[in-house]
Design a protein around this motif. Sequence first.
Motif, PDB file in Angstrom:
ATOM      1  N   ASN A 128       0.803  -1.343  -0.060  1.00  0.00           N
ATOM      2  CA  ASN A 128       0.081   0.062   0.062  1.00  0.00           C
ATOM      3  C   ASN A 128       0.793   1.090   0.039  1.00  0.00           C
ATOM      4  OD1 ASN A 128      -1.804   2.004   0.193  1.00  0.00           O
ATOM      5  ND2 ASN A 128      -2.618   1.352   2.115  1.00  0.00           N
ATOM      6  N   ASP A 129       0.976   1.863  -1.073  1.00  0.00           N
ATOM      7  CA  ASP A 129       1.842   3.167  -1.326  1.00  0.00           C
ATOM      8  C   ASP A 129       0.832   4.238  -2.014  1.00  0.00           C
ATOM      9  OD1 ASP A 129       1.610   2.312  -3.834  1.00  0.00           O
ATOM     10  OD2 ASP A 129       3.747   2.364  -4.286  1.00  0.00           O
ATOM     11  N   PHE A 130      -0.287   3.984  -1.729  1.00  0.00           N
ATOM     12  CA  PHE A 130      -1.251   5.293  -2.012  1.00  0.00           C
ATOM     13  C   PHE A 130      -0.949   6.503  -1.467  1.00  0.00           C
ATOM     14  CE2 PHE A 130      -3.450   1.128  -3.291  1.00  0.00           C
ATOM     15  CZ  PHE A 130      -3.688   1.404  -4.655  1.00  0.00           C
ATOM     16  N   GLY A 131      -0.946   7.533  -2.084  1.00  0.00           N
ATOM     17  CA  GLY A 131      -0.801   9.002  -1.510  1.00  0.00           C
ATOM     18  C   GLY A 131       0.741   9.384  -1.445  1.00  0.00           C
ATOM     19  N   TRP A 132       1.633   8.400  -1.449  1.00  0.00           N
ATOM     20  CA  TRP A 132       3.106   8.582  -1.333  1.00  0.00           C
ATOM     21  C   TRP A 132       4.227   7.884  -2.127  1.00  0.00           C
ATOM     22  CZ3 TRP A 132       6.114   5.001   0.040  1.00  0.00           C
ATOM     23  CH2 TRP A 132       5.810   3.713   0.514  1.00  0.00           C
ATOM     24  N   GLY A 133       3.636   7.140  -2.990  1.00  0.00           N
ATOM     25  CA  GLY A 133       4.425   6.195  -3.731  1.00  0.00           C
ATOM     26  C   GLY A 133       4.751   6.656  -5.143  1.00  0.00           C
ATOM     27  N   CYS A 134       3.761   7.714  -5.867  1.00  0.00           N
ATOM     28  CA  CYS A 134       4.028   7.965  -7.045  1.00  0.00           C
ATOM     29  C   CYS A 134       5.314   8.246  -7.721  1.00  0.00           C
ATOM     30  CB  CYS A 134       2.992   9.033  -7.523  1.00  0.00           C
ATOM     31  SG  CYS A 134       3.078  10.357  -6.380  1.00  0.00           S
ATOM     32  N   ALA A 135       6.227   8.997  -7.178  1.00  0.00           N
ATOM     33  CA  ALA A 135       7.284   9.215  -7.752  1.00  0.00           C
ATOM     34  C   ALA A 135       8.266   8.017  -7.603  1.00  0.00           C
ATOM     35  CB  ALA A 135       8.048  10.510  -6.874  1.00  0.00           C
ATOM     36  N   TYR A 136       8.494   7.395  -6.551  1.00  0.00           N
ATOM     37  CA  TYR A 136       9.077   6.217  -6.450  1.00  0.00           C
ATOM     38  C   TYR A 136       8.851   5.290  -7.739  1.00  0.00           C
ATOM     39  CZ  TYR A 136       9.867   6.938  -1.573  1.00  0.00           C
ATOM     40  OH  TYR A 136      10.245   7.883  -0.393  1.00  0.00           O
ATOM     41  N   ARG A 137       7.416   5.020  -7.862  1.00  0.00           N
ATOM     42  CA  ARG A 137       6.949   4.108  -9.213  1.00  0.00           C
ATOM     43  C   ARG A 137       7.466   4.771 -10.338  1.00  0.00           C
ATOM     44  NH1 ARG A 137       6.273  -0.301  -6.270  1.00  0.00           N
ATOM     45  NH2 ARG A 137       4.662  -0.175  -4.778  1.00  0.00           N
ATOM     46  N   SER A 138       7.600   5.987 -10.464  1.00  0.00           N
ATOM     47  CA  SER A 138       7.829   6.860 -11.778  1.00  0.00           C
ATOM     48  C   SER A 138       9.549   6.569 -11.935  1.00  0.00           C
ATOM     49  CB  SER A 138       7.763   8.173 -11.682  1.00  0.00           C
ATOM     50  OG  SER A 138       8.071   8.799 -13.135  1.00  0.00           O
ATOM     51  N   CYS A 139      10.327   6.673 -10.655  1.00  0.00           N
ATOM     52  CA  CYS A 139      11.510   6.361 -10.679  1.00  0.00           C
ATOM     53  C   CYS A 139      11.911   4.793 -11.190  1.00  0.00           C
ATOM     54  CB  CYS A 139      12.360   6.645  -9.373  1.00  0.00           C
ATOM     55  SG  CYS A 139      14.027   6.493  -9.242  1.00  0.00           S
ATOM     56  N   GLN A 140      11.164   3.944 -10.617  1.00  0.00           N
ATOM     57  CA  GLN A 140      11.308   2.619 -11.090  1.00  0.00           C
ATOM     58  C   GLN A 140      10.980   2.314 -12.519  1.00  0.00           C
ATOM     59  OE1 GLN A 140       8.661   1.058  -7.803  1.00  0.00           O
ATOM     60  NE2 GLN A 140      10.261  -0.056  -6.966  1.00  0.00           N
ATOM     61  N   THR A 141       9.992   2.800 -13.194  1.00  0.00           N
ATOM     62  CA  THR A 141       9.535   2.922 -14.569  1.00  0.00           C
ATOM     63  C   THR A 141      10.989   3.267 -15.315  1.00  0.00           C
ATOM     64  OG1 THR A 141       7.371   3.031 -13.924  1.00  0.00           O
ATOM     65  CG2 THR A 141       8.093   3.499 -16.273  1.00  0.00           C
ATOM     66  N   LEU A 142      11.367   4.459 -14.868  1.00  0.00           N
ATOM     67  CA  LEU A 142      12.700   5.114 -15.735  1.00  0.00           C
ATOM     68  C   LEU A 142      13.842   4.008 -15.511  1.00  0.00           C
ATOM     69  CD1 LEU A 142      12.359   8.694 -14.488  1.00  0.00           C
ATOM     70  CD2 LEU A 142      12.718   8.037 -16.670  1.00  0.00           C
ATOM     71  N   MET A 143      13.978   3.485 -14.286  1.00  0.00           N
ATOM     72  CA  MET A 143      15.108   2.342 -14.031  1.00  0.00           C
ATOM     73  C   MET A 143      15.024   1.120 -14.799  1.00  0.00           C
ATOM     74  SD  MET A 143      15.698   2.745 -10.103  1.00  0.00           S
ATOM     75  CE  MET A 143      17.098   3.947  -9.434  1.00  0.00           C
ATOM     76  N   SER A 144      13.776   0.685 -15.142  1.00  0.00           N
ATOM     77  CA  SER A 144      13.435  -0.483 -15.973  1.00  0.00           C
ATOM     78  C   SER A 144      13.781  -0.145 -17.229  1.00  0.00           C
ATOM     79  CB  SER A 144      12.012  -0.910 -15.665  1.00  0.00           C
ATOM     80  OG  SER A 144      11.231  -0.160 -16.458  1.00  0.00           O
ATOM     81  N   TRP A 145      13.516   1.027 -17.778  1.00  0.00           N
ATOM     82  CA  TRP A 145      13.795   1.317 -19.222  1.00  0.00           C
ATOM     83  C   TRP A 145      15.503   1.354 -19.299  1.00  0.00           C
ATOM     84  CZ3 TRP A 145      16.593   5.285 -21.545  1.00  0.00           C
ATOM     85  CH2 TRP A 145      16.384   5.463 -23.024  1.00  0.00           C
ATOM     86  N   LEU A 146      16.114   1.963 -18.350  1.00  0.00           N
ATOM     87  CA  LEU A 146      17.566   2.004 -18.510  1.00  0.00           C
ATOM     88  C   LEU A 146      18.111   0.415 -18.443  1.00  0.00           C
ATOM     89  CD1 LEU A 146      18.239   4.877 -16.064  1.00  0.00           C
ATOM     90  CD2 LEU A 146      18.599   4.784 -18.373  1.00  0.00           C
ATOM     91  N   ASN A 147      17.574  -0.332 -17.502  1.00  0.00           N
ATOM     92  CA  ASN A 147      17.983  -1.813 -17.441  1.00  0.00           C
ATOM     93  C   ASN A 147      17.612  -2.606 -18.744  1.00  0.00           C
ATOM     94  OD1 ASN A 147      18.443  -1.713 -14.760  1.00  0.00           O
ATOM     95  ND2 ASN A 147      16.825  -2.653 -13.769  1.00  0.00           N
TER      96      ASN A 147
END
Length: 165
Positions: free
Chosen positions: A42-61
Amino acid sequence: MPPPRDVHTVFAPARSEQISAGCERVFVKGSYEYHHYGQNGNDFGWGCAYRSCQTLMSWLNLKGVPSVAADVPTVKELQSKLVMLGDKPPSFAQGTDWIGSVENSLLLDAYYNVQSRIINMENRPRQGLTPSVALQLVAHLEEVGSPIMVGGAGGGARTILGIEF
């Protein structure tokens, strides 16, 4: 369950398909994993930028960019890295405090040695992006091709995977 991949393809029409008159669409180049709220807890309300960062990292990977991590770091690992970098106090780790563009830039540099660019976007919820910002986003998607993290006033980070202009 692994994150979904290349979700923008659901919205990307064939080049011959008619779009709004006079408009074009530009999308992310290459594959990525789309990380989203509630994916691993449960990261509703605070996890959005972490998830964006993970998406960017997956692209790099998936592009084969070398990283100090074997896989996309978890939210807790990202928090711990920010503490280790001296950006956050020890109490930050394992918490529910949100992060923004500056922290994402630090994380991308720490894990991938990738420099980020942060641009100021005027908050215009009813009018949309200014033409100069829209052109910068289009240029990024055409030249670099990575997802784009957008955050700031109005709450919440977003991940841009394409733009119609």
